[in-house]
Design an enzyme around this catalytic site. Structure first.
Site, short mmCIF file in Angstrom:
data_model
loop_
_atom_site.label_atom_id
_atom_site.label_comp_id
_atom_site.label_asym_id
_atom_site.label_seq_id
_atom_site.Cartn_x
_atom_site.Cartn_y
_atom_site.Cartn_z
N GLU A 150 5.31 -2.61 -5.45
CA GLU A 150 5.99 -3.22 -4.30
C GLU A 150 6.19 -4.73 -4.46
O GLU A 150 7.12 -5.28 -3.88
CB GLU A 150 5.19 -2.94 -3.02
CG GLU A 150 5.20 -1.47 -2.64
CD GLU A 150 4.49 -1.17 -1.34
OE1 GLU A 150 4.66 -0.06 -0.84
OE2 GLU A 150 3.77 -2.05 -0.81
N GLU A 164 0.35 0.51 -6.14
CA GLU A 164 1.31 0.19 -5.08
C GLU A 164 1.54 -1.32 -4.99
O GLU A 164 2.66 -1.76 -4.76
CB GLU A 164 0.81 0.73 -3.72
CG GLU A 164 0.84 2.24 -3.62
CD GLU A 164 2.23 2.81 -3.36
OE1 GLU A 164 3.17 2.01 -3.13
OE2 GLU A 164 2.38 4.04 -3.40
N GLU A 169 11.56 -7.35 0.81
CA GLU A 169 11.04 -8.70 0.55
C GLU A 169 9.57 -8.59 0.24
O GLU A 169 8.89 -7.69 0.77
CB GLU A 169 11.16 -9.59 1.80
CG GLU A 169 12.55 -10.05 2.15
CD GLU A 169 12.52 -10.92 3.41
OE1 GLU A 169 11.95 -12.04 3.34
OE2 GLU A 169 13.03 -10.49 4.44
N GLY A 178 0.83 -1.21 0.00
CA GLY A 178 0.00 0.00 0.00
C GLY A 178 0.86 1.25 0.00
O GLY A 178 2.08 1.17 0.04
#
Ligand code: ZN
Length: 163
Positions: A90, A86, A136, A70
């Site tokens: 990510e 996002e 990660e 997020g």
């Protein structure tokens, strides 16, 4: 949070003034008022059985800790678009929004009060990899991840046993 001392529009020194029932910083030069509002962000839960997609944060607040994917919503985005962008940035995962889970207030210190719009999303493609601002990305058991954001723990609590 740090306070504005000078007007960001005209650089005059700000003064404290009661406006709409609150003391706010006002620019005596151009009339700009430093209204303080929560910053809108979105986050999403992507499930795989009992696991959810988690990222280990590489930036503060809570660098090194686990979180849901997020981030802040850009000015031209809808909350849904922000959540999916996002998610992709990510984790490398493409998704689509299934439904709204809730809206939560999160005090962050660094960014003040953040308004988190939480979605349930499903994976539609992409390839899992740690992307921007994370070290990660993987599917994990959320209870074991010790997520530091109360808003996200509430989001996860909201779906527990209900799907
Ligand atoms: Zn000004």
């Amino acid at each position: 949070m740090k306070e504005f001392r000078y007007c960001p529009l005209c650089a005059a020194g700000l003064v404290s003034s009661e406006i709409e029932g609150r003391l706010r910083s006002l620019c005596p030069g151009c009339g700009w008022v430093n209204y303080k509002n929560p910053l809108p962000a979105s986050a999403c839960i992507v499930r795989d059985g009992d696991k959810v997609l988690l990222v280990r944060r590489a930036v503060d607040p809570f660098a090194g800790r686990w979180s849901l994917p997020g981030g802040f919503i850009e000015a031209e985005e809808t909350p849904e678009d922000g959540a999916l962008r996002e998610l992709y940035e990510e984790t490398g995962i493409r998704g689509k929004i299934e439904r709204l889970l809730g809206v939560y207030s999160q005090e962050t210190g660094v960014y003040g009060n953040v308004l988190v719009i939480g979605f349930l999303a499903v994976m539609t493609g992409g390839r899992l990899k740690a992307g921007s601002d994370v070290s990660e990305a993987c599917f994990g058991i959320p209870e074991e991840a010790d997520i530091p954001f109360e808003s996200q723990r509430r989001m996860l609590g909201g779906i527990k046993g209900r799907l």
